[in-house]
Design a protein around this motif. Sequence first.
Motif, short mmCIF file in Angstrom:
data_model
loop_
_atom_site.label_atom_id
_atom_site.label_comp_id
_atom_site.label_asym_id
_atom_site.label_seq_id
_atom_site.Cartn_x
_atom_site.Cartn_y
_atom_site.Cartn_z
N THR A 53 -1.97 12.06 2.38
CA THR A 53 -1.61 10.82 1.69
C THR A 53 -0.25 10.36 2.21
O THR A 53 0.68 11.15 2.27
CB THR A 53 -1.53 11.03 0.17
N ILE A 54 -0.17 9.10 2.59
CA ILE A 54 1.10 8.52 3.04
C ILE A 54 1.56 7.57 1.94
O ILE A 54 0.82 6.68 1.53
CB ILE A 54 0.94 7.76 4.37
N PHE A 55 2.77 7.79 1.45
CA PHE A 55 3.35 6.93 0.43
C PHE A 55 4.31 5.96 1.11
O PHE A 55 5.16 6.37 1.88
CB PHE A 55 4.13 7.76 -0.61
N VAL A 56 4.15 4.67 0.84
CA VAL A 56 5.06 3.65 1.36
C VAL A 56 5.53 2.78 0.21
O VAL A 56 4.79 2.54 -0.74
CB VAL A 56 4.42 2.78 2.47
N TYR A 57 6.76 2.33 0.31
CA TYR A 57 7.31 1.46 -0.73
C TYR A 57 6.85 0.02 -0.50
O TYR A 57 6.53 -0.70 -1.43
CB TYR A 57 8.83 1.56 -0.74
N VAL A 58 6.85 -0.40 0.77
CA VAL A 58 6.40 -1.73 1.16
C VAL A 58 5.53 -1.61 2.40
O VAL A 58 5.59 -0.61 3.11
CB VAL A 58 7.58 -2.70 1.44
N LEU A 59 4.77 -2.63 2.70
CA LEU A 59 3.85 -2.59 3.83
C LEU A 59 4.51 -2.97 5.16
O LEU A 59 4.02 -2.60 6.22
CB LEU A 59 2.67 -3.53 3.58
N ASP A 60 5.60 -3.71 5.12
CA ASP A 60 6.23 -4.26 6.32
C ASP A 60 6.44 -3.23 7.44
O ASP A 60 6.16 -3.52 8.61
CB ASP A 60 7.56 -4.93 6.00
N PRO A 61 6.96 -2.03 7.14
CA PRO A 61 7.23 -1.09 8.24
C PRO A 61 5.99 -0.56 8.96
O PRO A 61 6.12 0.08 10.00
CB PRO A 61 7.98 0.06 7.55
N LEU A 62 4.82 -0.82 8.43
CA LEU A 62 3.61 -0.31 9.07
C LEU A 62 3.25 -1.08 10.33
O LEU A 62 2.42 -0.62 11.12
CB LEU A 62 2.43 -0.36 8.09
N GLY A 63 3.83 -2.24 10.55
CA GLY A 63 3.51 -3.01 11.75
C GLY A 63 4.50 -4.13 11.98
O GLY A 63 5.33 -4.44 11.13
N ARG A 64 4.38 -4.74 13.16
CA ARG A 64 5.31 -5.81 13.54
C ARG A 64 4.92 -7.15 12.95
O ARG A 64 5.75 -8.04 12.81
CB ARG A 64 5.36 -5.90 15.06
N ASP A 65 3.63 -7.34 12.68
CA ASP A 65 3.17 -8.57 12.05
C ASP A 65 1.96 -8.26 11.17
O ASP A 65 1.57 -7.11 11.05
CB ASP A 65 2.84 -9.65 13.09
N ALA A 66 1.39 -9.28 10.57
CA ALA A 66 0.30 -9.07 9.61
C ALA A 66 -0.90 -8.39 10.25
O ALA A 66 -1.48 -7.47 9.66
CB ALA A 66 -0.11 -10.42 9.00
N LEU A 67 -1.26 -8.80 11.45
CA LEU A 67 -2.41 -8.18 12.11
C LEU A 67 -2.16 -6.72 12.44
O LEU A 67 -3.05 -5.88 12.32
CB LEU A 67 -2.76 -8.96 13.38
N ASP A 68 -0.95 -6.42 12.85
CA ASP A 68 -0.56 -5.05 13.17
C ASP A 68 -0.61 -4.16 11.91
O ASP A 68 -1.07 -3.02 11.96
CB ASP A 68 0.83 -5.04 13.78
N VAL A 69 -0.15 -4.69 10.78
CA VAL A 69 -0.19 -3.95 9.52
C VAL A 69 -1.64 -3.68 9.13
O VAL A 69 -2.00 -2.55 8.77
CB VAL A 69 0.54 -4.72 8.38
N GLN A 70 -2.48 -4.69 9.22
CA GLN A 70 -3.88 -4.52 8.87
C GLN A 70 -4.56 -3.50 9.78
O GLN A 70 -5.35 -2.66 9.30
CB GLN A 70 -4.62 -5.86 8.95
N ALA A 71 -4.27 -3.57 11.07
CA ALA A 71 -4.86 -2.61 12.01
C ALA A 71 -4.41 -1.18 11.69
O ALA A 71 -5.21 -0.25 11.76
CB ALA A 71 -4.48 -2.99 13.44
N MET A 72 -3.14 -1.02 11.33
CA MET A 72 -2.63 0.31 11.00
C MET A 72 -3.30 0.84 9.73
O MET A 72 -3.67 2.02 9.66
CB MET A 72 -1.11 0.27 10.82
#
Length: 140
Positions: free
Chosen positions: A9-28
């Motif tokens: 399980t990965i805990f994140v406070y916000v989604l932003d650091p998961l990718g450079r833009d919205a598509l990158d976050v969704q892909a991650m």
Amino acid sequence: MSYVREGDTIFVYVLDPLGRDALDVQAMVRRLLDMGVTLDVHGLGPIGRGVSEHIVAVLAQIADMERMRIKERCDSGRAAARASVEATGRTHKGKARLGRPKAADAAQVAAWRREHGATIAATMAHLGISRATVARYCAA
């Protein structure tokens, strides 16, 4: 990513650091879910397939829009400062120049050090500036 295993399980406070833009976050997020990893977002809880993925997509798009708005505001502020410097010699906030203020005049620092044969430490002490500043000004 090489350390994450199925069942983690990965805990994140916000989604932003998961990718450079919205598509990158969704892909991650999809990649993590495909690996069998649970993504737990603060305030949302664990993300799974289906509706949770759509919520992540919407939040990622909103974060991307906010990032673009911030960039536009910064660019507009820089443009206003440049225009003001050209027109009046000062920025729109009254500063003498754009960028980081100079600690001292580079030519005077280098000349004083050369004339006195001073070390960096002596130059620092005499002029009240940092070691990095003396080294940067005297390197050229």
